[in-house]
Design a protein around this motif. Structure first.
Motif, PDB file in Angstrom:
ATOM      1  N   UNK A  86       0.830  -1.202   0.000  1.00  7.49           N
ATOM      2  CA  UNK A  86       0.000   0.000   0.000  1.00  7.49           C
ATOM      3  C   UNK A  86       0.868   1.257   0.000  1.00  7.49           C
ATOM      4  N   UNK A  87       1.972   1.222   0.724  1.00  9.10           N
ATOM      5  CA  UNK A  87       2.870   2.374   0.745  1.00  9.10           C
ATOM      6  C   UNK A  87       3.575   2.545  -0.602  1.00  9.10           C
ATOM      7  N   UNK A  88       4.028   1.442  -1.188  1.00  7.17           N
ATOM      8  CA  UNK A  88       4.683   1.507  -2.503  1.00  7.17           C
ATOM      9  C   UNK A  88       3.722   2.092  -3.538  1.00  7.17           C
ATOM     10  N   UNK A  89       2.461   1.713  -3.464  1.00  9.85           N
ATOM     11  CA  UNK A  89       1.469   2.196  -4.424  1.00  9.85           C
ATOM     12  C   UNK A  89       1.318   3.713  -4.374  1.00  9.85           C
ATOM     13  N   UNK A  90       1.680   4.335  -3.282  1.00 12.76           N
ATOM     14  CA  UNK A  90       1.576   5.785  -3.153  1.00 12.76           C
ATOM     15  C   UNK A  90       2.795   6.513  -3.711  1.00 12.76           C
ATOM     16  N   UNK A  91       3.837   5.756  -4.055  1.00 14.61           N
ATOM     17  CA  UNK A  91       5.081   6.361  -4.545  1.00 14.61           C
ATOM     18  C   UNK A  91       4.982   6.662  -6.037  1.00 14.61           C
ATOM     19  N   UNK A  92       5.592   7.761  -6.463  1.00 13.98           N
ATOM     20  CA  UNK A  92       5.718   8.071  -7.888  1.00 13.98           C
ATOM     21  C   UNK A  92       6.722   7.095  -8.479  1.00 13.98           C
ATOM     22  N   UNK A  93       6.419   6.464  -9.597  1.00 15.23           N
ATOM     23  CA  UNK A  93       7.351   5.492 -10.177  1.00 15.23           C
ATOM     24  C   UNK A  93       8.712   6.105 -10.539  1.00 15.23           C
ATOM     25  N   UNK A  94       9.752   5.374 -10.209  1.00 12.13           N
ATOM     26  CA  UNK A  94      11.143   5.678 -10.545  1.00 12.13           C
ATOM     27  C   UNK A  94      11.776   4.367 -10.989  1.00 12.13           C
ATOM     28  N   UNK A  95      13.053   4.411 -11.361  1.00 12.17           N
ATOM     29  CA  UNK A  95      13.737   3.173 -11.737  1.00 12.17           C
ATOM     30  C   UNK A  95      13.852   2.220 -10.554  1.00 12.17           C
TER      31      UNK A  95
END
Length: 168
Positions: A86-95
């Protein structure tokens, strides 16, 4: 977005390695974000600030923006702590998203271990640990052992493990 973690006991050097690893990866042309687990409560906001007053008044989320950065604070109130996904899903995608902590989550990770800390190796009990970085010999593991002070070797390992190729 690739996800890779650094884990280990308090005092092992996770944060020191993280802040040395990030510039090495960025210099290779990799965009990097980080996520850190805090076992205790923490606050990035302080009494006397308008945003703090908004939270104390009951706002679920408060976003503070400026010409240099923005931060979103979400109050859990009586909700359970969200899981890693759930926390990862809130992150803006990066490499690459580097995660510090979250020992028991199943993302691949490197254990930072120092005998001087006096704690046991986590790797034998945690199958998601794929290597160990240490300042000396590491008994009881068949995993690759990387020299803790060789940030370039650690960066090489992380990039290989995540299937990343640099652009810079």
């Amino acid at each position: 977005m690739k996800v890779f973690g650094l884990t280990g006991w308090s005092g092992s050097g996770k944060t020191t390695l993280m802040v040395r690893l990030i510039p090495s990866l960025v210099a290779r042309g990799i965009t990097v974000s980080t996520m850190k687990h805090a076992h205790k409560g923490f606050d990035i906001d302080h009494p006397g600030k308008d945003s703090h007053s908004h939270r104390m008044a009951g706002a679920t989320e408060v976003l503070v923006g400026s010409p240099r950065r923005w931060a979103l604070m979400h109050e859990l109130r009586d909700e359970e702590e969200p899981g890693v996904e759930a926390l990862i899903a809130r992150m803006t995608p990066v490499d690459l998203l580097l995660i510090e902590g979250f020992k028991r989550h199943d993302h691949r990770k490197l254990e930072v271990w120092r005998a001087a800390v006096g704690k046991p190796l986590i790797a034998p009990e945690e199958p998601s640990i794929v290597a160990v970085a240490s300042d000396g010999p590491v008994p009881g593991t068949a995993l690759p052992v990387l020299p803790l002070d060789d940030v370039e070797a650690v960066a090489d390992f992380v990039m290989r493990e995540c299937g990343l190729t640099g652009r810079g």
